[in-house]
Design a protein around this motif. Structure first.
Motif, PDB file in Angstrom:
ATOM      1  N   GLN A  51       0.831  -1.206   0.000  1.00  0.00           N
ATOM      2  CA  GLN A  51       0.000   0.000   0.000  1.00  0.00           C
ATOM      3  C   GLN A  51       0.865   1.255   0.000  1.00  0.00           C
ATOM      4  N   HIS A  52       1.889   1.255   0.831  1.00  0.00           N
ATOM      5  CA  HIS A  52       2.795   2.405   0.902  1.00  0.00           C
ATOM      6  C   HIS A  52       3.525   2.588  -0.430  1.00  0.00           C
ATOM      7  N   TYR A  53       3.952   1.496  -1.047  1.00  0.00           N
ATOM      8  CA  TYR A  53       4.667   1.548  -2.317  1.00  0.00           C
ATOM      9  C   TYR A  53       3.772   2.054  -3.452  1.00  0.00           C
ATOM     10  N   MET A  54       2.501   1.650  -3.450  1.00  0.00           N
ATOM     11  CA  MET A  54       1.592   1.999  -4.554  1.00  0.00           C
ATOM     12  C   MET A  54       0.916   3.355  -4.384  1.00  0.00           C
ATOM     13  N   LYS A  55       0.941   3.932  -3.197  1.00  0.00           N
ATOM     14  CA  LYS A  55       0.214   5.169  -2.927  1.00  0.00           C
ATOM     15  C   LYS A  55       0.571   6.307  -3.899  1.00  0.00           C
ATOM     16  N   PRO A  56       1.841   6.592  -4.188  1.00  0.00           N
ATOM     17  CA  PRO A  56       2.148   7.716  -5.079  1.00  0.00           C
ATOM     18  C   PRO A  56       1.952   7.410  -6.567  1.00  0.00           C
ATOM     19  N   ARG A  57       1.682   6.179  -6.924  1.00  0.00           N
ATOM     20  CA  ARG A  57       1.545   5.821  -8.333  1.00  0.00           C
ATOM     21  C   ARG A  57       0.138   6.119  -8.845  1.00  0.00           C
ATOM     22  N   PRO A  58       0.018   6.393 -10.155  1.00  0.00           N
ATOM     23  CA  PRO A  58      -1.314   6.688 -10.707  1.00  0.00           C
ATOM     24  C   PRO A  58      -2.216   5.456 -10.680  1.00  0.00           C
ATOM     25  N   LYS A  59      -3.508   5.710 -10.541  1.00  0.00           N
ATOM     26  CA  LYS A  59      -4.476   4.618 -10.513  1.00  0.00           C
ATOM     27  C   LYS A  59      -4.613   4.002 -11.899  1.00  0.00           C
ATOM     28  N   MET A  60      -4.858   2.707 -11.920  1.00  0.00           N
ATOM     29  CA  MET A  60      -5.050   1.989 -13.173  1.00  0.00           C
ATOM     30  C   MET A  60      -6.539   1.770 -13.392  1.00  0.00           C
ATOM     31  N   ASN A  61      -6.979   1.937 -14.626  1.00  0.00           N
ATOM     32  CA  ASN A  61      -8.380   1.686 -14.956  1.00  0.00           C
ATOM     33  C   ASN A  61      -8.511   0.222 -15.373  1.00  0.00           C
ATOM     34  N   LEU A  62      -8.988  -0.606 -14.461  1.00  0.00           N
ATOM     35  CA  LEU A  62      -9.085  -2.048 -14.711  1.00  0.00           C
ATOM     36  C   LEU A  62     -10.518  -2.531 -14.869  1.00  0.00           C
ATOM     37  N   ARG A  63     -11.434  -1.613 -15.104  1.00  0.00           N
ATOM     38  CA  ARG A  63     -12.846  -2.010 -15.198  1.00  0.00           C
ATOM     39  C   ARG A  63     -13.076  -3.012 -16.330  1.00  0.00           C
ATOM     40  N   ARG A  64     -12.579  -2.728 -17.516  1.00  0.00           N
ATOM     41  CA  ARG A  64     -12.815  -3.615 -18.655  1.00  0.00           C
ATOM     42  C   ARG A  64     -12.169  -4.992 -18.442  1.00  0.00           C
ATOM     43  N   PRO A  65     -10.896  -5.085 -18.038  1.00  0.00           N
ATOM     44  CA  PRO A  65     -10.342  -6.429 -17.797  1.00  0.00           C
ATOM     45  C   PRO A  65     -11.085  -7.198 -16.705  1.00  0.00           C
ATOM     46  N   LEU A  66     -11.550  -6.503 -15.661  1.00  0.00           N
ATOM     47  CA  LEU A  66     -12.285  -7.200 -14.603  1.00  0.00           C
ATOM     48  C   LEU A  66     -13.640  -7.686 -15.088  1.00  0.00           C
ATOM     49  N   VAL A  67     -14.301  -6.909 -15.945  1.00  0.00           N
ATOM     50  CA  VAL A  67     -15.580  -7.349 -16.517  1.00  0.00           C
ATOM     51  C   VAL A  67     -15.348  -8.575 -17.396  1.00  0.00           C
ATOM     52  N   LEU A  68     -14.290  -8.537 -18.220  1.00  0.00           N
ATOM     53  CA  LEU A  68     -13.989  -9.692 -19.069  1.00  0.00           C
ATOM     54  C   LEU A  68     -13.635 -10.922 -18.240  1.00  0.00           C
ATOM     55  N   TRP A  69     -12.890 -10.723 -17.169  1.00  0.00           N
ATOM     56  CA  TRP A  69     -12.533 -11.843 -16.288  1.00  0.00           C
ATOM     57  C   TRP A  69     -13.794 -12.452 -15.664  1.00  0.00           C
ATOM     58  N   SER A  70     -14.667 -11.611 -15.153  1.00  0.00           N
ATOM     59  CA  SER A  70     -15.907 -12.109 -14.537  1.00  0.00           C
ATOM     60  C   SER A  70     -16.779 -12.812 -15.558  1.00  0.00           C
ATOM     61  N   LEU A  71     -16.852 -12.267 -16.753  1.00  0.00           N
ATOM     62  CA  LEU A  71     -17.648 -12.893 -17.795  1.00  0.00           C
ATOM     63  C   LEU A  71     -17.078 -14.252 -18.174  1.00  0.00           C
ATOM     64  N   SER A  72     -15.746 -14.346 -18.285  1.00  0.00           N
ATOM     65  CA  SER A  72     -15.143 -15.630 -18.619  1.00  0.00           C
ATOM     66  C   SER A  72     -15.375 -16.665 -17.517  1.00  0.00           C
ATOM     67  N   LEU A  73     -15.341 -16.229 -16.275  1.00  0.00           N
ATOM     68  CA  LEU A  73     -15.636 -17.158 -15.177  1.00  0.00           C
ATOM     69  C   LEU A  73     -17.083 -17.634 -15.237  1.00  0.00           C
ATOM     70  N   ALA A  74     -17.980 -16.737 -15.582  1.00  0.00           N
ATOM     71  CA  ALA A  74     -19.392 -17.109 -15.655  1.00  0.00           C
ATOM     72  C   ALA A  74     -19.669 -18.055 -16.814  1.00  0.00           C
ATOM     73  N   LEU A  75     -18.970 -17.864 -17.924  1.00  0.00           N
ATOM     74  CA  LEU A  75     -19.225 -18.678 -19.103  1.00  0.00           C
ATOM     75  C   LEU A  75     -18.571 -20.054 -19.042  1.00  0.00           C
ATOM     76  N   PHE A  76     -17.397 -20.135 -18.465  1.00  0.00           N
ATOM     77  CA  PHE A  76     -16.602 -21.379 -18.541  1.00  0.00           C
ATOM     78  C   PHE A  76     -16.495 -22.112 -17.205  1.00  0.00           C
ATOM     79  N   ARG A  77     -17.448 -21.947 -16.340  1.00  0.00           N
ATOM     80  CA  ARG A  77     -17.335 -22.646 -15.061  1.00  0.00           C
ATOM     81  C   ARG A  77     -17.738 -24.058 -15.097  1.00  0.00           C
TER      82      ARG A  77
END
Length: 77
Positions: A51-77
């Motif tokens: 947390q201390h190491y990542m605090k000064p770094r810019p935030k990453m926009n991971l919404r699309r990869p997380l949606v794709l990951w969740s969708l793949s889990l839902a489809l291939f379970r």
């Protein structure tokens, strides 16, 4: 589609529970209980240090990869 019989086995029917060596596990835990404190301290250091190491770094926009990951889990379970 699940038919309801996929998870109807009692825990005693799984091979892990039948092969589990309870006495061996207790002996190992009694001999190695101090390791849990070491692993807990390392875990806490990694979490708070990360947390201390990542605090000064810019935030990453991971919404699309997380949606794709969740969708793949839902489809291939």
């Amino acid at each position: 589609m699940m038919n309801g019989t996929d998870f109807d086995l009692p825990l005693s029917e799984y091979s892990f529970e039948r092969r589990f060596d309870q006495r061996g596990a207790i002996q190992w835990m009694q001999a190695n209980w101090t390791k849990s404190f070491v692993f807990s301290a390392l875990y806490a250091a990694l979490v708070f240090g990360g947390q201390h190491y990542m605090k000064p770094r810019p935030k990453m926009n991971l919404r699309r990869p997380l949606v794709l990951w969740s969708l793949s889990l839902a489809l291939f379970r």
